[in-house]
Design an enzyme around this catalytic site. Structure first.
Site, PDB file in Angstrom:
ATOM      1  N   TRP A   1       0.825  -1.208   0.000  1.00  0.00           N
ATOM      2  CA  TRP A   1       0.000   0.000   0.000  1.00  0.00           C
ATOM      3  C   TRP A   1       0.863   1.262   0.000  1.00  0.00           C
ATOM      4  O   TRP A   1       0.498   2.271  -0.599  1.00  0.00           O
ATOM      5  CB  TRP A   1      -0.915   0.005   1.223  1.00  0.00           C
ATOM      6  CG  TRP A   1      -1.810   1.197   1.324  1.00  0.00           C
ATOM      7  CD1 TRP A   1      -3.060   1.338   0.769  1.00  0.00           C
ATOM      8  CD2 TRP A   1      -1.544   2.428   2.009  1.00  0.00           C
ATOM      9  NE1 TRP A   1      -3.580   2.571   1.081  1.00  0.00           N
ATOM     10  CE2 TRP A   1      -2.674   3.268   1.836  1.00  0.00           C
ATOM     11  CE3 TRP A   1      -0.476   2.905   2.742  1.00  0.00           C
ATOM     12  CZ2 TRP A   1      -2.751   4.545   2.377  1.00  0.00           C
ATOM     13  CZ3 TRP A   1      -0.537   4.176   3.289  1.00  0.00           C
ATOM     14  CH2 TRP A   1      -1.655   4.982   3.114  1.00  0.00           C
ATOM     15  N   HIS A   2       2.019   1.198   0.658  1.00  0.00           N
ATOM     16  CA  HIS A   2       2.856   2.386   0.787  1.00  0.00           C
ATOM     17  C   HIS A   2       3.589   2.751  -0.493  1.00  0.00           C
ATOM     18  O   HIS A   2       4.094   3.871  -0.603  1.00  0.00           O
ATOM     19  CB  HIS A   2       3.859   2.193   1.925  1.00  0.00           C
ATOM     20  CG  HIS A   2       3.256   2.371   3.280  1.00  0.00           C
ATOM     21  ND1 HIS A   2       2.624   1.354   3.963  1.00  0.00           N
ATOM     22  CD2 HIS A   2       3.172   3.472   4.084  1.00  0.00           C
ATOM     23  CE1 HIS A   2       2.176   1.808   5.120  1.00  0.00           C
ATOM     24  NE2 HIS A   2       2.495   3.084   5.226  1.00  0.00           N
ATOM     25  N   GLY A   3       3.670   1.858  -1.447  1.00  0.00           N
ATOM     26  CA  GLY A   3       4.333   2.217  -2.688  1.00  0.00           C
ATOM     27  C   GLY A   3       4.615   1.003  -3.551  1.00  0.00           C
ATOM     28  O   GLY A   3       4.731  -0.124  -3.061  1.00  0.00           O
TER      29      GLY A   3
END
Length: 442
Positions: free
Chosen positions: A291-293
């Protein structure tokens, strides 16, 4: 009014992709109405499935297509052209909000919203639109229908905004400059990690953790303060995470809206049979990292935390609580700041050099003049960051409010500090070009 200004705010940064925001809101508004009319029928299941397919497909298409094609090329040698799609700001936040709304409607936890305009306001609400926190519909459902703003709300809201602005501008931006001088830029286009000493590498990892804390929590404070002014009471997103004594506790205090989202909507998916406990855990942390990248370091970062949380689960809460407090803090802070190093270096070769630098395998000195100069030149910033990452101010407030006289002095001092913080933040924003926005990848 809130919809109009939220749309203007979003279109200021995303003049085209504001349409995606509106379509996403329309799709899940309709899904909610279908679930309301057919709560036990196949139509409700279809609406839930369509919500997941549409929102996750939207997120994958914009955020992960290039990453997927690039890794497919590396694995198969196909040589497919890698698309470079600009990520709409905040898409990871508002798609998760609409997904949680549809799931909660399906589970009967919330009543579907009958007014599309009210639902659009919920999705587009500008205080938390581009940088979080992830605000669930259930948290503000009643306030969407009827809310009041008191003088106290306005006072508390402005104080919270100024606090968040101070965290971001005075501390986070200053820490980012020091991190860049040690590790290079966040995109890893250039890096000083090759020549950094062992202590310099550890110092940089600690600064990354402090930088991200003040940046992320600063934006959350601003969002909570703005929401309060308009009559909304958002949940806290950060609760002094560095005072934790276990890694599990850290994630109960850090980015709470995200960790609770995965806990409530992913952890108990019945797809792992008897091994659901640990299978679900690693699925949660794989997705949390992703989700963060769209980069492998984020996946490693997520699984890294999943491994330590699994170890703590196997040991048990009672045994973890028996760990001596100094040992618990050394254990947790070592794991946490190593994790921030993994998070920072998107380039895997640079990440390997980071790990080598931690134990001196880069062939560099244990400490050198460069590290000492940077440390001494920023020692007051470092001390301030450590101090304000601890719940010192709330403790002083609690002590002061036990007596009327000291409470008056504390409140008066707070007004003066707010005024000075606002002035200093405004001057720095006007005169400083260093104002990194970490949320473009979200």
């Amino acid at each position: 009014m809130l919809i109009v200004f939220s749309m203007i705010f979003y279109a200021w940064g995303e003049p085209v992709w504001v349409s995606i925001l509106c379509v996403s809101a329309l799709v899940d508004y309709c899904n909610g109405r279908v679930i309301e009319k057919h709560p036990e029928g196949w139509q409700a299941k279809l609406a839930l499935a369509w919500s997941l397919i549409f929102n996750l497909g939207l997120l994958f298409g914009f955020k992960y297509t290039g990453f997927f094609v690039e890794n497919l090329n590396n694995a198969t040698g196909l040589g497919l052209p890698v698309p470079h799609i600009r990520l709409p700001i905040g898409i990871s936040f508002y798609t998760f909000q609409t997904i949680s709304y549809t799931i909660d409607c399906y589970w009967g936890k919330v009543k579907p919203q009958k007014s599309f305009l009210k639902f659009l306001m919920y999705v587009s609400l500008f205080p938390q639109l581009v940088a979080g926190p992830i605000v669930r519909y259930s948290v503000i459902a009643e306030e969407i229908e009827d809310r009041k703003t008191t003088i106290n709300d306005i006072s508390e809201g402005f104080s919270r905004i100024i606090l968040g602005l101070g965290k971001k501008v005075l501390i986070a931006n200053s820490l980012s400059t020091v991190v860049t001088s040690l590790f290079g830029d966040a995109d890893n286009k250039y890096s000083a990690i090759d020549s950094l000493s062992v202590l310099g590498t550890w110092y940089g990892a600690i600064l990354v953790g402090l930088w991200y804390y003040f940046d992320f929590s600063g934006y959350s404070d601003i969002a909570i303060g703005l929401g309060r002014i308009f009559g909304f009471h958002f949940d806290e997103n950060f609760k002094y995470p560095f005072i934790c004594k276990t890694i599990s506790e850290f994630w109960q205090r850090w980015h709470i809206s995200l960790s609770s989202f995965f806990r409530d909507y992913v952890l108990y998916i019945p797809i792992f049979g008897k091994r659901r406990k640990y299978g679900g855990l690693f699925l949660v942390w794989f997705l949390t990292g992703l989700w963060h990248g769209a980069s492998w370091n984020f996946v490693f970062w997520g699984l890294y935390y999943g491994l330590f949380i699994m170890m703590e689960m196997m040991i048990g809460k009672k045994k973890m609580k028996k760990m001596p407090v100094p040992v618990a803090h050394i254990y947790t802070k070592t794991i946490i700041f190593l994790g921030f190093g993994i998070f920072y270096f998107e380039s895997l070769p640079k990440l390997c050099k980071f790990f080598k630098g931690l134990i001196g395998l880069n062939g560099n000195a244990f400490c050198d003049a460069y590290t000492a100069n940077i440390f001494m030149g920023n020692i007051f910033l470092f001390i301030a960051a450590i101090f304000f990452s601890m719940p010192v101010i709330p403790k002083l407030r609690e002590m002061a409010f036990k007596k009327p006289g000291s409470a008056y002095i504390f409140q008066s001092a707070g007004v003066i500090c707010n005024a000075l913080m606002l002035l200093a933040s405004s001057l720095l924003l006007l005169n400083n070009t260093n104002n990194p926005f970490l949320y473009f990848r979200f």
